[in-house]
Every structure is written in C-alpha cells, then in structure tokens.
Design a protein around this motif. Structure first.
Motif, PDB file in Angstrom:
ATOM      1  N   ASP A  28       0.920  -1.393  -0.015  1.00 15.34           N
ATOM      2  CA  ASP A  28      -0.093   0.015   0.045  1.00 15.34           C
ATOM      3  C   ASP A  28       0.813   1.289  -0.065  1.00 15.34           C
ATOM      4  O   ASP A  28       0.293   2.327   0.514  1.00 15.34           O
ATOM      5  CB  ASP A  28      -0.842   0.070   1.306  1.00 15.34           C
ATOM      6  CG  ASP A  28      -0.221  -0.076   2.334  1.00 15.34           C
ATOM      7  OD1 ASP A  28       0.876  -0.226   2.533  1.00 15.34           O
ATOM      8  OD2 ASP A  28      -0.754   0.200   3.643  1.00 15.34           O
ATOM      9  N   ILE A  29       1.980   1.268  -0.666  1.00 20.20           N
ATOM     10  CA  ILE A  29       2.713   2.259  -0.575  1.00 20.20           C
ATOM     11  C   ILE A  29       2.333   3.509  -1.688  1.00 20.20           C
ATOM     12  O   ILE A  29       1.579   3.215  -2.743  1.00 20.20           O
ATOM     13  CB  ILE A  29       4.169   2.105  -1.064  1.00 20.20           C
ATOM     14  CG1 ILE A  29       4.389   1.571  -2.579  1.00 20.20           C
ATOM     15  CG2 ILE A  29       5.175   1.049  -0.414  1.00 20.20           C
ATOM     16  CD1 ILE A  29       5.732   1.185  -3.190  1.00 20.20           C
ATOM     17  N   ASP A  30       2.551   4.665  -1.350  1.00 24.12           N
ATOM     18  CA  ASP A  30       1.669   5.668  -2.110  1.00 24.12           C
ATOM     19  C   ASP A  30       2.341   6.248  -3.383  1.00 24.12           C
ATOM     20  O   ASP A  30       1.768   6.553  -4.263  1.00 24.12           O
ATOM     21  CB  ASP A  30       1.690   6.922  -0.947  1.00 24.12           C
ATOM     22  CG  ASP A  30       3.128   7.456  -0.833  1.00 24.12           C
ATOM     23  OD1 ASP A  30       4.095   6.796  -0.893  1.00 24.12           O
ATOM     24  OD2 ASP A  30       2.922   8.675  -0.392  1.00 24.12           O
ATOM     25  N   HIS A  31       3.650   5.800  -3.513  1.00 22.53           N
ATOM     26  CA  HIS A  31       4.183   5.965  -4.915  1.00 22.53           C
ATOM     27  C   HIS A  31       5.320   4.825  -5.174  1.00 22.53           C
ATOM     28  O   HIS A  31       6.271   4.462  -4.355  1.00 22.53           O
ATOM     29  CB  HIS A  31       4.882   7.397  -4.887  1.00 22.53           C
ATOM     30  CG  HIS A  31       5.237   7.881  -6.271  1.00 22.53           C
ATOM     31  ND1 HIS A  31       6.539   7.528  -7.130  1.00 22.53           N
ATOM     32  CD2 HIS A  31       4.507   8.918  -7.026  1.00 22.53           C
ATOM     33  CE1 HIS A  31       6.620   8.163  -7.956  1.00 22.53           C
ATOM     34  NE2 HIS A  31       5.523   8.830  -8.183  1.00 22.53           N
TER      35      HIS A  31
ATOM     36  N   PRO B 258       8.451   6.779  -2.717  1.00 23.28           N
ATOM     37  CA  PRO B 258       7.442   6.430  -1.648  1.00 23.28           C
ATOM     38  C   PRO B 258       7.706   7.074  -0.445  1.00 23.28           C
ATOM     39  O   PRO B 258       9.008   7.208   0.103  1.00 23.28           O
ATOM     40  CB  PRO B 258       7.286   4.802  -1.333  1.00 23.28           C
ATOM     41  CG  PRO B 258       8.829   4.706  -1.787  1.00 23.28           C
ATOM     42  CD  PRO B 258       9.315   5.340  -2.772  1.00 23.28           C
ATOM     43  N   THR B 259       6.522   7.672   0.194  1.00 19.06           N
ATOM     44  CA  THR B 259       6.754   8.483   1.466  1.00 19.06           C
ATOM     45  C   THR B 259       6.001   7.729   2.537  1.00 19.06           C
ATOM     46  O   THR B 259       6.292   8.049   3.798  1.00 19.06           O
ATOM     47  CB  THR B 259       6.267  10.016   1.456  1.00 19.06           C
ATOM     48  OG1 THR B 259       4.620   9.996   0.964  1.00 19.06           O
ATOM     49  CG2 THR B 259       7.002  10.643   0.287  1.00 19.06           C
ATOM     50  N   ARG B 260       5.292   6.844   2.189  1.00 17.85           N
ATOM     51  CA  ARG B 260       4.470   6.137   3.379  1.00 17.85           C
ATOM     52  C   ARG B 260       3.998   4.775   2.641  1.00 17.85           C
ATOM     53  O   ARG B 260       3.867   4.707   1.490  1.00 17.85           O
ATOM     54  CB  ARG B 260       3.406   7.050   4.150  1.00 17.85           C
ATOM     55  CG  ARG B 260       2.228   7.344   3.152  1.00 17.85           C
ATOM     56  CD  ARG B 260       1.173   7.915   3.845  1.00 17.85           C
ATOM     57  NE  ARG B 260      -0.031   8.241   2.862  1.00 17.85           N
ATOM     58  CZ  ARG B 260      -0.136   9.338   2.318  1.00 17.85           C
ATOM     59  NH1 ARG B 260       0.887  10.222   2.164  1.00 17.85           N
ATOM     60  NH2 ARG B 260      -1.192   9.638   1.495  1.00 17.85           N
TER      61      ARG B 260
END
Length: 298
Positions: free
Chosen positions: A262-265, A269-271
């Motif tokens: 479920d990484i945001d990018h 990624p930042t979270r």
C-alpha cells in the motif's frame, strides 16, 4: 405535518431537508420534483432519485465494453453518485489502458445518462538493452509485451536475454482480473542456462553449467485494494553439468504467497508498506526429486 397557515419559506425548508437527507445517502442528483399540501396540512413530496438510465461508452476500439464497466462502480439502475463516479475514473486511469478519460452526465426522461469517452493507450511495447560486466561479459536482451491482449486487459510478455555464459528466455501470460471477478492468474514458461567458474587456491580450476527448464502457474485473490493471496505451482527440470558429467533432477513445489503493498508511490514512496510472505514445500506430487518445507518473509 405543516399546517396551511405556514409560510412558503417553511415549506421550502422542509423540501430542503428532504433533499439533504438524500444527499447524505449519496443520492447526488436527487431532487424534489413536486410538493403539495393536503387538506390536513400534511406535506407530500415527490422525489426523483436520479437513478442511472445507463452508461454510454465511446472511443474504445480494442478494450471490450465489459472490461471498462467492471472497473466502474456505478451501474444502471443505481442512484447517480459523484463520489463513485470520480473513483471509477481514477480506477480506469490506474488500469494503464487509457491515456485520457472524460465523463459527461446527460439528463434523459429515464434518468441520468453517463457518457464515458476514452482514448486508448498503445498496447505494444518493445524494450532493448545491452550492458557489460566482468563476470559475464557483454549481455543483451530484447523484450516485447502486449498489455491488452484481445482487449481483455491481459498482458503477454516474451523476453530473451543472452550472454556468452548466461542465457534466459521466458514467455508469460498475466491477468490482473479474470473476467468480472477479482481473481488473478499468471502462467510462465522459461529456459535458463548459466555457466559458473570453480576456483581452487584463488585459481580457476573448472566450470559447471546449470540449466533449468520449467513452468510456473499462479492463481490469486485480490483482497481490498492492496493485499493479495495466491497459490503458486512450479515444476522444473534442472541439469547440473560438472566435468562433463550430467546430473538431472526435477524440482516441484507448491507455495502459498501473501503480498501486502500500500505504498503511495512506486518510485519515490513517502509512506506505506510492501511485505511478502511465502510458505512453500517441495514434494513428489509432480514427480519432484527434492522434498522440503520453507517459510520466507521480506
């Protein structure tokens, strides 16, 4: 009840409360079309719930209509919902099948009519590569992929990679969704050959060659939007050549794989989290010669 002596603004306020109640239940376009007071002072309202009359598609020359509609949460007969419409457009963009998607709501006697206009993305891709290292010298590869096979959103990939002491070839068919379900599937056949050096006292003494020919089948289930459970079957013939002596054996395994992503990018990624856990075992159920059990987590 509202008596006949109530002012018009109170009737309008009552109508507004009815429309607000529908909006709170995601009936975005619902509206009161008629309001009357009977002799007892009771207010009667007629509500148009703005249920979908249908969805029109245009611009899709290759992608099947049902492939688009399976990713769109709004359905004919359901109340129009702007939040679901926006989510449907985001899901269609995320499929990677389209460069552009526009939506337009038209009013018809039967209710709102949603028109989706899409611009399809090119589905054929060709990649070429070449590099050099001290171990395997010059190595090149060519890879071709069709990301929308037969207009169903399935992906077919063929890959060839070669160096003087290493070669890798595979063909893979992958489906992120089987028809209208959330089941996934992939099938891969491959050939891999690699020559390695044997050293004694810091001097090259011999070489050995490992050749693998096999197939891999995987069936999975998407859970929510980020997790996937899959069952993997892998069977391969392994040839080990040392001092011109061939040793053949078959390796067969069954694995249960859980993936959480479920990484945001993907690139920066930042979270989020990316976890893979695998429980596997080798056995003789497909004629395997190696029996073992293992668990891996990353």
């Amino acid at each position: 009840e509202i008596g006949g002596d109530h002012e018009l603004r109170e009737i309008r306020a009552a109508v507004g409360r009815v429309e607000e109640a529908y909006a709170a239940r995601d009936f975005t376009l619902a509206a009161v079309t008629n309001a009357t007071l009977d002799s007892s002072g009771t207010l009667h309202v007629t509500v148009d719930e703005a249920r979908m009359a249908g969805i029109e598609l245009s611009g899709n020359g290759t992608v099947k209509n049902w492939v688009i509609l399976r990713s769109f949460p709004l359905k004919t007969g359901a109340p129009y919902n702007s939040r679901k419409a926006a989510q449907g457009l985001a899901d269609l963009h995320a499929s990677g099948l389209f460069d552009q998607i526009t939506a337009e709501v038209r009013h018809s006697p039967a209710g709102p009519l949603l028109k989706l206009t899409v611009t399809e993305r090119s589905t054929d891709a060709l990649r070429l590569g070449l590099h050099h290292n001290l171990e395997y010298q010059t190595e090149g590869f060519v890879q071709w992929a069709n990301t929308n096979l037969f207009g169903l959103g399935n992906e077919l990939t063929a890959h060839a990679q070669y160096a003087p002491r290493r070669a890798h070839y595979f063909a893979r068919l992958k489906s992120d969704r089987i028809f209208r379900t959330y089941l996934t599937a992939s099938m891969r056949v491959y050939h891999h050959k690699q020559e390695r050096f044997v050293y004694r006292d810091h001097e090259r003494a011999n070489t050995f060659i490992t050749t693998r020919d096999g197939y891999e089948l995987s069936f999975g289930q998407n859970i929510s939007r980020f997790a996937q459970m899959s069952l993997l079957v892998n069977s391969e013939r392994i040839n080990f050549d040392l001092d011109s002596v061939d040793n053949d054996y078959r390796h067969s395994r069954l694995a249960l794989v859980a993936r959480l992503d479920d990484i945001d990018h993907a690139d920066f990624p930042t979270r989020g989290r990316r976890l893979v856990a695998q429980l596997s075992g080798g056995d003789d159920f497909f004629g395997g010669d190696v029996i073992y059990r293992s668990f891996e987590a990353d």
